[in-house]
Design a protein around this motif. Structure first.
Motif, PDB file in Angstrom:
ATOM      1  N   ASP A 222      53.394  40.207  42.013  1.00 30.01           N
ATOM      2  CA  ASP A 222      53.203  41.477  41.300  1.00 30.01           C
ATOM      3  C   ASP A 222      53.387  42.672  42.227  1.00 30.01           C
ATOM      4  O   ASP A 222      52.500  43.513  42.363  1.00 30.01           O
ATOM      5  N   ARG A 278      39.764  47.477  36.453  1.00 28.28           N
ATOM      6  CA  ARG A 278      40.663  46.372  36.098  1.00 28.28           C
ATOM      7  C   ARG A 278      41.943  46.456  36.930  1.00 28.28           C
ATOM      8  O   ARG A 278      42.535  47.520  37.091  1.00 28.28           O
ATOM      9  N   ARG A 279      42.356  45.294  37.467  1.00 31.88           N
ATOM     10  CA  ARG A 279      43.589  45.214  38.231  1.00 31.88           C
ATOM     11  C   ARG A 279      44.158  43.807  38.109  1.00 31.88           C
ATOM     12  O   ARG A 279      43.546  42.920  37.513  1.00 31.88           O
ATOM     13  N   ARG A 280      45.344  43.591  38.674  1.00 33.25           N
ATOM     14  CA  ARG A 280      46.023  42.303  38.561  1.00 33.25           C
ATOM     15  C   ARG A 280      45.602  41.366  39.693  1.00 33.25           C
ATOM     16  O   ARG A 280      45.404  41.785  40.829  1.00 33.25           O
ATOM     17  N   TYR A 281      45.469  40.087  39.355  1.00 35.80           N
ATOM     18  CA  TYR A 281      45.220  39.057  40.349  1.00 35.80           C
ATOM     19  C   TYR A 281      45.875  37.760  39.872  1.00 35.80           C
ATOM     20  O   TYR A 281      45.517  37.222  38.824  1.00 35.80           O
ATOM     21  N   GLY A 283      48.723  37.300  38.489  1.00 31.08           N
ATOM     22  CA  GLY A 283      49.366  37.440  37.188  1.00 31.08           C
ATOM     23  C   GLY A 283      48.435  37.717  36.034  1.00 31.08           C
ATOM     24  O   GLY A 283      48.888  37.808  34.891  1.00 31.08           O
ATOM     25  N   LYS A 284      47.142  37.872  36.287  1.00 29.90           N
ATOM     26  CA  LYS A 284      46.190  38.120  35.211  1.00 29.90           C
ATOM     27  C   LYS A 284      45.409  39.396  35.492  1.00 29.90           C
ATOM     28  O   LYS A 284      45.214  39.790  36.647  1.00 29.90           O
ATOM     29  N   ASP A 285      44.939  40.029  34.417  1.00 33.12           N
ATOM     30  CA  ASP A 285      44.069  41.199  34.557  1.00 33.12           C
ATOM     31  C   ASP A 285      42.637  40.736  34.764  1.00 33.12           C
ATOM     32  O   ASP A 285      42.112  39.937  33.981  1.00 33.12           O
ATOM     33  N   PRO A 303      48.171  44.820  43.290  1.00 32.68           N
ATOM     34  CA  PRO A 303      47.516  43.565  42.896  1.00 32.68           C
ATOM     35  C   PRO A 303      46.572  43.052  43.975  1.00 32.68           C
ATOM     36  O   PRO A 303      46.811  43.245  45.174  1.00 32.68           O
TER      37      PRO A 303
END
Length: 319
Positions: A222, A278-281, A283-285, A303
């Motif tokens: 990401d 909230r952030r990406r990790y 490929g998921k929020d 990410p």
């Protein structure tokens, strides 16, 4: 019967007799200092100015920076309970002799708190174990479950607990002050500083450690929009599981330096705030605990490279 005057009264009288000194010393007050904290630190500065004869009012100097740094260390110890290497503690204790600050905190070190908690936990476990052994089966008495392990509550959610920001905020308030004074003694925030060393030393002065996670740039799915470079490394910095910054570099050292620089930018405002964001990790929020400054953000965060709350999820899945 005449009452003995307090140190604060004597300092006020002295400054009334020296208006130029009073005006100059007031410029040394920190933005976030309360009246009580400033009165104590002001007395510390005035009492010890004679030990730094090269200090001249209104003229920056290394001697003034050293005195101000020592005064901040003394204030952090008196009002926040911070601890420093023993040589530093001996120095500020000697410099602070005779300064009386009413209603100061009863200081307890982190090691003392942890030791006390372990003693209480041991006492509680010993008391509980007697009753539990009486009810336990032959396998349970020696620590092995009779059948299967007890299932964890299915309602447990992943991610940080809602109270996480409130729990971490006091520490980062202390760190904010430590960083502010460190940057003052370094001449201000700039590109030529050793940003990682400044951040590391401030965190350690508050009795914590920085966590650095490194990942090769090519392994991150990401990447921010517009970043096509695949060589190099990415570094993520956390403290007390709170995300502080991310940096990119040709190697781990350069990435860590850039991450530290980004982290220090949060300390340039009037305050820092710990929030759930909230952030990406992978490929998921996900919800993460983030350190923010007081400025509105026009874009999100890069990410996450690590997720400290993942361990609980993996443990739940294996139960």
């Amino acid at each position: 019967m005449a009452e003995e005057r307090s140190g604060e009264d004597l300092v006020s009288e002295y400054l009334d007799q020296n208006p130029q000194l009073a005006q100059w010393v007031e410029t040394l007050r920190g933005y976030c200092e309360t009246n009580k904290q400033w009165c104590g630190r002001r007395e510390f500065i005035l009492r010890n100015m004679e030990a730094f004869p090269t200090i001249q009012q209104g003229t920056p100097s290394s001697s003034l920076d050293r005195l101000l740094s020592l005064s901040m260390v003394w204030a952090n110890h008196i009002f926040l309970g911070c601890r420093y290497p023993q040589a530093v503690m001996d120095k500020i204790e000697d410099m602070g002799k005779g300064i009386v600050v009413p209603d100061t905190l009863v200081r307890t070190t982190r090691d003392e708190i942890m030791a006390r908690g372990k003693r209480n936990a041991t006492t509680g476990n010993d008391a509980d174990s007697g009753g539990k052994r009486a009810k336990a089966g032959p396998n349970e008495a020696d620590g092995r479950p009779a059948g299967r392990t007890a299932a964890r509550p299915s309602s447990q959610k992943s991610g940080p607990p809602p109270q996480a920001p409130a729990e971490h905020q006091p520490f980062f308030n202390r760190l904010y002050k430590a960083v502010a004074w460190k940057l003052v003694s370094a001449g201000g925030f700039g590109p030529n500083l050793d940003h990682f060393e400044i951040l590391r030393s401030c965190v350690e002065s508050c009795k914590e450690t920085l966590s650095c996670v490194f990942v090769p740039l090519k392994d991150i799915p990401d990447l921010p929009a517009g970043r096509t470079q695949k060589e190099g490394h990415v570094c993520e910095l956390r403290c007390q599981t709170v995300y502080m910054g991310t940096g990119y570099g040709r190697d781990e050292s350069a990435a860590r330096a850039m991450a530290s620089k980004e982290a220090l930018k949060a300390f340039q405002g009037r305050k820092v705030t710990v929030k759930i964001y909230r952030r990406r990790y992978r490929g998921k929020d996900v919800e993460d605990v983030i350190l923010l400054d007081d400025q509105p953000r026009s874009q999100g965060f890069p990410p996450a490279l690590s997720y400290p709350f993942q361990a609980e999820q993996l443990e739940d899945a294996s139960s």
